[in-house]
Design an enzyme around this catalytic site. Sequence first.
Site, mmCIF file in Angstrom:
data_model
loop_
_atom_site.group_PDB
_atom_site.id
_atom_site.type_symbol
_atom_site.label_atom_id
_atom_site.label_comp_id
_atom_site.label_asym_id
_atom_site.label_seq_id
_atom_site.Cartn_x
_atom_site.Cartn_y
_atom_site.Cartn_z
ATOM 1 N N ASP A 134 0.834 -1.202 0.000
ATOM 2 C CA ASP A 134 0.000 0.000 0.000
ATOM 3 C C ASP A 134 0.876 1.262 0.000
ATOM 4 O O ASP A 134 2.108 1.176 0.082
ATOM 5 C CB ASP A 134 -0.893 -0.050 1.256
ATOM 6 C CG ASP A 134 -2.233 0.633 1.057
ATOM 7 O OD1 ASP A 134 -2.389 1.391 0.083
ATOM 8 O OD2 ASP A 134 -3.135 0.413 1.905
ATOM 9 N N GLU A 167 -0.924 2.090 -5.225
ATOM 10 C CA GLU A 167 -0.755 3.537 -4.990
ATOM 11 C C GLU A 167 -1.923 4.324 -5.592
ATOM 12 O O GLU A 167 -1.820 5.517 -5.813
ATOM 13 C CB GLU A 167 0.629 4.045 -5.354
ATOM 14 C CG GLU A 167 1.034 4.001 -6.800
ATOM 15 C CD GLU A 167 0.384 5.069 -7.654
ATOM 16 O OE1 GLU A 167 -0.531 4.694 -8.417
ATOM 17 O OE2 GLU A 167 0.788 6.248 -7.590
ATOM 18 N N TRP A 168 -3.010 3.610 -5.836
ATOM 19 C CA TRP A 168 -4.311 4.205 -6.176
ATOM 20 C C TRP A 168 -4.341 4.943 -7.534
ATOM 21 O O TRP A 168 -5.234 5.756 -7.773
ATOM 22 C CB TRP A 168 -4.775 5.163 -5.065
ATOM 23 C CG TRP A 168 -4.532 4.651 -3.697
ATOM 24 C CD1 TRP A 168 -5.035 3.500 -3.158
ATOM 25 C CD2 TRP A 168 -3.707 5.245 -2.674
ATOM 26 N NE1 TRP A 168 -4.585 3.354 -1.880
ATOM 27 C CE2 TRP A 168 -3.779 4.405 -1.554
ATOM 28 C CE3 TRP A 168 -2.942 6.413 -2.619
ATOM 29 C CZ2 TRP A 168 -3.089 4.685 -0.370
ATOM 30 C CZ3 TRP A 168 -2.255 6.704 -1.449
ATOM 31 C CH2 TRP A 168 -2.324 5.850 -0.340
ATOM 32 N N GLY A 169 -3.335 4.680 -8.366
ATOM 33 C CA GLY A 169 -3.377 5.283 -9.704
ATOM 34 C C GLY A 169 -2.920 6.726 -9.758
ATOM 35 O O GLY A 169 -3.065 7.380 -10.790
ATOM 36 N N ASP A 189 -10.296 3.751 -3.382
ATOM 37 C CA ASP A 189 -11.005 2.566 -2.889
ATOM 38 C C ASP A 189 -12.449 2.472 -3.394
ATOM 39 O O ASP A 189 -13.197 3.455 -3.372
ATOM 40 C CB ASP A 189 -11.044 2.584 -1.352
ATOM 41 C CG ASP A 189 -9.670 2.340 -0.758
ATOM 42 O OD1 ASP A 189 -8.665 2.425 -1.487
ATOM 43 O OD2 ASP A 189 -9.599 2.075 0.455
HETATM 44 C C1 GAL Z 1 -6.077 1.526 1.350
HETATM 45 C C2 GAL Z 1 -6.224 0.500 0.233
HETATM 46 C C3 GAL Z 1 -7.325 -0.466 0.635
HETATM 47 C C4 GAL Z 1 -6.961 -1.123 1.949
HETATM 48 C C5 GAL Z 1 -6.700 -0.068 3.016
HETATM 49 C C6 GAL Z 1 -6.175 -0.691 4.294
HETATM 50 O O1 GAL Z 1 -5.049 2.399 1.028
HETATM 51 O O2 GAL Z 1 -6.539 1.161 -0.960
HETATM 52 O O3 GAL Z 1 -7.523 -1.421 -0.387
HETATM 53 O O4 GAL Z 1 -5.812 -1.924 1.750
HETATM 54 O O5 GAL Z 1 -5.758 0.882 2.565
HETATM 55 O O6 GAL Z 1 -5.926 0.258 5.295
#
Ligand code: GAL
Length: 368
Positions: A134, A167-169, A189
């Site tokens: 993450d 890293e969310w793109g 997310d």
């Molecule tokens: C976010 C991630 C989620 C989940 C979450 C956990 O950054 O996009 O899929 O892993 O953290 O805290």
Amino acid sequence: MGIGRLSDGLALTPPMGWNSWNRFGVKIDERLVLETAEAMVSSGMREAGYRYVVIDDGWMAPKRDRSGDFVADPEKFPSGIKDLADRIHALDLRFGIYTDAGTKTCQDLPASLGYEFRDARRFAEWGVDYVKVDWCHTEGMGPRALYAKWAMALHAARRPIVLSICEWGRARPWEWAGRIGHLWRTCWDIQPEWSSILTILDRQAELHPYAGPDHWNDPDMLEVGNGELTSDQSRAHFALWSILAAPLMAGNDLRTMSDEVREILTAPEIVAIDQDAAGRQGRRVRHEGDVDIWIRTLGANGDCAIAVLNRGPVAREDHIVLEEIGVAPRTNVRVRDLWKRIDVGEVQRGIVIATSPNSATVLGLNPQ
Ligand code: GAL
């Protein structure tokens, strides 16, 4: 490493499995994970292709041990991670784990910055087959370099481990992550809501050139069976993710899911779209008002799957001229309903497709 795409054969088709986050957040423990693994077998999901059981954020104790190694939360995982991985392997499944590239995870637990090689080695000793890394608490750091370090650390650990980049793109990972990892998130997310599914979908429309065997765009894990999604919405979500060659990581409670949810997740001809060996991600060919048409080319002989997505609240009928989706004129095309698994006839010039509100009609087209 460094030249071309990753091609180690660990993710020739998009990974399939289950991840704890969407449904359970940090409320995870070894019992839940083992029961989930057992349910993956007894429900027929393993048979349908689901392999990875992945624990997300929340598995670690608040402190590393004296030598600097990760420790599992002793209350949640009293038998330890190695024992859990062994039991999951005994079910002929694979085990995945989560960490974060920065100073802390998104839930403020210990993360891996500066410990990449140590953590990769420990994961390998535990029998980890998949690691999601993450991107919280990484202020000022470059994702490309840090994820490349992770790839090196996993390589040095000498165990085949799928690397899931999260890293969310933000830094356009589709342009660089295929050389480093097997999948990369392309968006924030997902939520178990129709609007979230549509928003994510819109972000994927231009990303098809970047995916292929061993390197996949990841529009986030599945919400089938979660929240208030209707069964039509869940089916549309699942089918569109398959058209996108997305990793299929179920995010619901497998122990208590309804037959309907199980049937969606294991629908053989929809899963087959996702897992098509050619690995060509689908693209959007029409985006007009409430209707989207998505198409994915399958195999080598011109077969394809199309999804007509009705984003809106009113039933509709849409006409598609076959040329619009790349079929040569005067070709006979066999049409199959991929949810119902029945042939619905042959067409030559075009086809009229009925779609209920908030749903997708999914057809297989087979030019003769
Ligand atoms: C976010 C991630 C989620 C989940 C979450 C956990 O950054 O996009 O899929 O892993 O953290 O805290």
